[in-house]
Structures are given as structure tokens and as C-alpha cells.
Scaffold this motif. Structure first.
Motif, short mmCIF file in Angstrom:
data_model
loop_
_atom_site.label_atom_id
_atom_site.label_comp_id
_atom_site.label_asym_id
_atom_site.label_seq_id
_atom_site.Cartn_x
_atom_site.Cartn_y
_atom_site.Cartn_z
N LEU A 196 96.93 -6.67 -14.84
CA LEU A 196 97.42 -8.03 -14.62
C LEU A 196 96.26 -8.98 -14.28
CD1 LEU A 196 100.65 -7.25 -12.55
CD2 LEU A 196 100.55 -8.04 -14.92
N THR A 197 95.32 -8.47 -13.48
CA THR A 197 94.16 -9.29 -13.12
C THR A 197 93.28 -9.56 -14.33
OG1 THR A 197 94.15 -8.42 -10.85
CG2 THR A 197 92.10 -9.40 -11.68
N LEU A 198 93.01 -8.51 -15.13
CA LEU A 198 92.18 -8.66 -16.31
C LEU A 198 92.81 -9.64 -17.31
CD1 LEU A 198 90.85 -5.07 -17.09
CD2 LEU A 198 89.48 -7.11 -16.70
N TYR A 199 94.12 -9.50 -17.51
CA TYR A 199 94.78 -10.39 -18.47
C TYR A 199 94.76 -11.83 -17.97
CZ TYR A 199 97.91 -11.94 -22.14
OH TYR A 199 98.42 -12.59 -23.22
N ARG A 200 94.96 -12.00 -16.68
CA ARG A 200 94.95 -13.35 -16.12
C ARG A 200 93.57 -14.00 -16.32
NH1 ARG A 200 96.57 -11.94 -11.64
NH2 ARG A 200 98.78 -12.34 -11.96
N GLU A 201 92.51 -13.21 -16.18
CA GLU A 201 91.16 -13.75 -16.27
C GLU A 201 90.68 -13.90 -17.71
OE1 GLU A 201 88.85 -11.02 -13.98
OE2 GLU A 201 89.54 -11.81 -12.04
N HIS A 202 91.18 -13.05 -18.63
CA HIS A 202 90.65 -13.02 -19.99
C HIS A 202 91.71 -13.21 -21.06
CE1 HIS A 202 86.81 -11.56 -18.39
NE2 HIS A 202 87.48 -10.70 -17.66
N HIS A 203 92.86 -13.79 -20.72
CA HIS A 203 93.97 -13.87 -21.66
C HIS A 203 93.60 -14.59 -22.95
CE1 HIS A 203 94.89 -18.15 -20.82
NE2 HIS A 203 94.48 -17.86 -19.61
N ALA A 204 92.66 -15.53 -22.86
CA ALA A 204 92.25 -16.26 -24.06
C ALA A 204 91.55 -15.35 -25.07
CB ALA A 204 91.35 -17.42 -23.69
N ARG A 205 91.03 -14.22 -24.59
CA ARG A 205 90.31 -13.30 -25.47
C ARG A 205 91.12 -12.05 -25.80
NH1 ARG A 205 84.92 -11.77 -22.72
NH2 ARG A 205 84.42 -11.03 -24.82
N ILE A 206 92.30 -11.91 -25.22
CA ILE A 206 93.12 -10.71 -25.43
C ILE A 206 94.32 -11.05 -26.30
CG2 ILE A 206 94.54 -8.93 -24.32
CD1 ILE A 206 92.75 -9.28 -21.82
N ALA A 207 94.38 -10.44 -27.47
CA ALA A 207 95.48 -10.71 -28.40
C ALA A 207 96.59 -9.67 -28.29
CB ALA A 207 94.96 -10.75 -29.83
N VAL A 208 96.24 -8.45 -27.90
CA VAL A 208 97.22 -7.37 -27.81
C VAL A 208 96.95 -6.53 -26.56
CG1 VAL A 208 98.15 -5.28 -28.91
CG2 VAL A 208 97.43 -7.21 -30.33
N VAL A 209 98.04 -6.16 -25.88
CA VAL A 209 97.96 -5.27 -24.72
C VAL A 209 98.59 -3.93 -25.11
CG1 VAL A 209 98.67 -4.89 -22.32
CG2 VAL A 209 98.15 -7.22 -23.14
N VAL A 210 97.86 -2.84 -24.89
CA VAL A 210 98.41 -1.50 -25.10
C VAL A 210 98.68 -0.92 -23.72
CG1 VAL A 210 98.01 0.80 -26.04
CG2 VAL A 210 97.15 -1.19 -27.26
N LEU A 211 99.95 -0.71 -23.40
CA LEU A 211 100.37 -0.38 -22.03
C LEU A 211 101.01 0.99 -21.94
CD1 LEU A 211 100.83 -1.48 -19.08
CD2 LEU A 211 103.06 -2.28 -19.91
N ASP A 212 100.41 1.87 -21.14
CA ASP A 212 101.01 3.16 -20.84
C ASP A 212 102.16 2.93 -19.85
OD1 ASP A 212 101.55 5.84 -20.47
OD2 ASP A 212 99.83 6.21 -19.17
N LEU A 213 103.25 3.67 -20.01
CA LEU A 213 104.41 3.48 -19.13
C LEU A 213 104.25 4.16 -17.78
CD1 LEU A 213 107.57 3.71 -21.42
CD2 LEU A 213 106.38 1.69 -20.58
N ASN A 214 103.37 5.14 -17.68
CA ASN A 214 103.23 5.87 -16.42
C ASN A 214 101.83 5.66 -15.86
OD1 ASN A 214 105.87 7.24 -16.24
ND2 ASN A 214 105.21 8.16 -18.16
N LEU A 215 101.75 4.79 -14.86
CA LEU A 215 100.49 4.45 -14.23
C LEU A 215 100.58 4.75 -12.73
CD1 LEU A 215 100.05 1.00 -16.00
CD2 LEU A 215 98.71 3.06 -16.46
N PRO A 216 99.46 4.84 -12.06
CA PRO A 216 99.49 5.18 -10.63
C PRO A 216 100.32 4.21 -9.79
CG PRO A 216 97.26 5.44 -11.48
CD PRO A 216 98.07 4.79 -12.58
N ASP A 217 100.37 2.94 -10.19
CA ASP A 217 101.09 1.95 -9.40
C ASP A 217 102.33 1.41 -10.09
OD1 ASP A 217 99.58 0.71 -11.33
OD2 ASP A 217 98.96 -0.98 -10.07
#
Length: 224
Positions: free
Chosen positions: A49-70
Motif C-alpha cells: 500500500l505504501t509503495l503504490y501510494r508513492e509510485h502509483h504513477a509508475r505502476i500499471a499492474v499489481v500482482v497480489l498474493d492472497l496470503n501475506l503475513p499481515d
């Protein structure tokens, strides 16, 4: 003119998955006439969430694992979609249960890929998605894989599948995230500045959307 492929945010806490994905991305980035794909990596939902907030202009696609530590199950997707409703999110999961697939798509994922499948297929999908958009990428998926992309895909999702073709609004995603956190209708009404009656209506719509009869069933389903 050299086409731009934009950037990818990979969210996965397994080093081997990230290494494999990175290697495949780098191999495609070496194609003559194409700009390199920028790859951001996150180990947790909070970091993503922090990375996307800071770099959203450069990120076109997010690949998200469903099972993360948090985050657990589809809760991470709910949180990401609530914070960034316009983000193109491709789900990567260790399970490919039809109900989970359909739930992810109803929550706004543009595609769903299982870790048991060929990682190259997912990287190929992401590559086309970057170049031509999610809809074009979905149309190019071969054979049975098309069942895992696009809202309303034909799959036997069973009792807990959301209504085909139905996606959730930003407000519904917000309320769903609070539900997954165990908050009561009264607590949600205070947080959302809504009447309890309005919250109850939203909750009823969510239960209907996912074909469940109670909050407990909904929470259990989305944490699977």
C-alpha cells in the motif's frame, strides 16, 4: 516510437516466487524495441500500500498474493481495492477453488492465477495488460484460463459464489473491510458517518452478493 510498458508491483512474501517472477519479467524486458518493465516488490500488504501510494504513477499492474503475513485470504484484496479502487490487480494464489476465484473477480481483480500453474502464463498476461490494457489481455488468455479472468466468467463457484457480473462499489468495499475486521454495525455507522439502517442495508447487499446467510459465513469465506 518505443512502446512503454509501465511498471509492476509484485506483492508476495515467498522469495522463490519473487525470484521466478523477476527472472521472467527481465527476460521479456530484453525484447528489442520495448522499454524495460519496472518491477517493484513488497513482502506485506502494508508495504504494498505504501509503495503504490508513492509510485502509483509508475505502476500499471499489481500482482497480489492472497496470503501475506499481515492479511488473510481475500481481505488483502479488499483493502487494496478500497484504498486504490482504480488499480489493476491480478491475484496470485495458492488455491484455485472456484468460489475463491469468483469472489476475487467480484471484488475487482482483473484476473486470477494459481501458483500451481505456469508462472510464465501470468507474466505473459501482465505483459499484454501493460501494453494493451486488461480487457485485451483477458481476450488473449488460452483455453480454460479464460475462466479465471473477467467479471461473470463461467465457472462452478458453488454455494458461496458472488452474483455473476456484480462488482462492489467503493463504499461497499469500505464496509466489507470493516466487517472483516469484526466491527459491529454501530461501529461501522460511526466510522462511515451513516445511519445504522443504511449500514444494515449495505451488509444485507454484501451477504446477498456473496450468497451467504450471515456475517460469520461471509468472514469465513473471505478469509479462506
Amino acid at each position: 516510437m518505443t512502446p512503454s510498458t509501465g511498471g509492476i508491483l509484485l506483492v508476495d512474501d515467498h522469495e522463490l516466487v519473487r525470484l521466478g517472477f523477476r527472472a521472467l519479467v527481465e527476460s521479456r524486458a530484453m525484447v528489442p524495441g520495448q522499454s524495460p518493465m519496472v518491477l517493484f516488490e513488497a513482502h506485506t500488504l502494508a508495504e504494498a500500500l505504501t509503495l503504490y501510494r508513492e509510485h502509483h504513477a509508475r505502476i500499471a499492474v499489481v500482482v497480489l498474493d492472497l496470503n501475506l503475513p499481515d492479511s488473510d485470504g481475500l481481505g488483502g484484496l479488499v483493502a487494496f481495492r478500497r484504498h486504490f479502487p482504480t488499480a489493476a490487480v491480478v491475484v496470485l494464489s495458492g488455491t484455485d477453488h472456484p468460489a475463491t476465484v469468483q469472489s476475487a473477480l467480484a471484488l475487482g481483480a482483473v484476473a486470477f492465477f494459481s501458483k500451481s500453474g505456469d508462472l510464465g502464463n501470468m507474466v505473459g498476461f501482465v505483459h499484454v495488460c501493460l501494453l494493451h490494457g486488461p480487457e485485451a489481455a483477458r481476450q488473449r488468455l488460452p483455453g480454460p484460463a479464460t475462466a479465471f479472468a473477467g467479471i461473470g466468467s463461467a465457472t462452478d463457484a458453488g454455494e458461496f459464489a458472488p452474483i455473476a457480473g456484480q462488482t462492489l462499489s467503493t463504499r461497499q468495499l469500505q464496509i466489507l473491510q470493516w466487517l472483516l475486521q469484526g466491527k459491529s454495525n454501530r461501529e461501522i455507522s460511526q466510522l462511515a458517518l451513516l445511519s445504522e439502517g443504511t449500514v444494515k442495508n449495505h451488509v444485507s447487499t454484501l451477504l446477498l452478493s456473496f450468497g451467504v446467510r450471515s456475517r460469520a459465513q461471509l468472514i469465513s469465506k473471505l478469509h479462506t
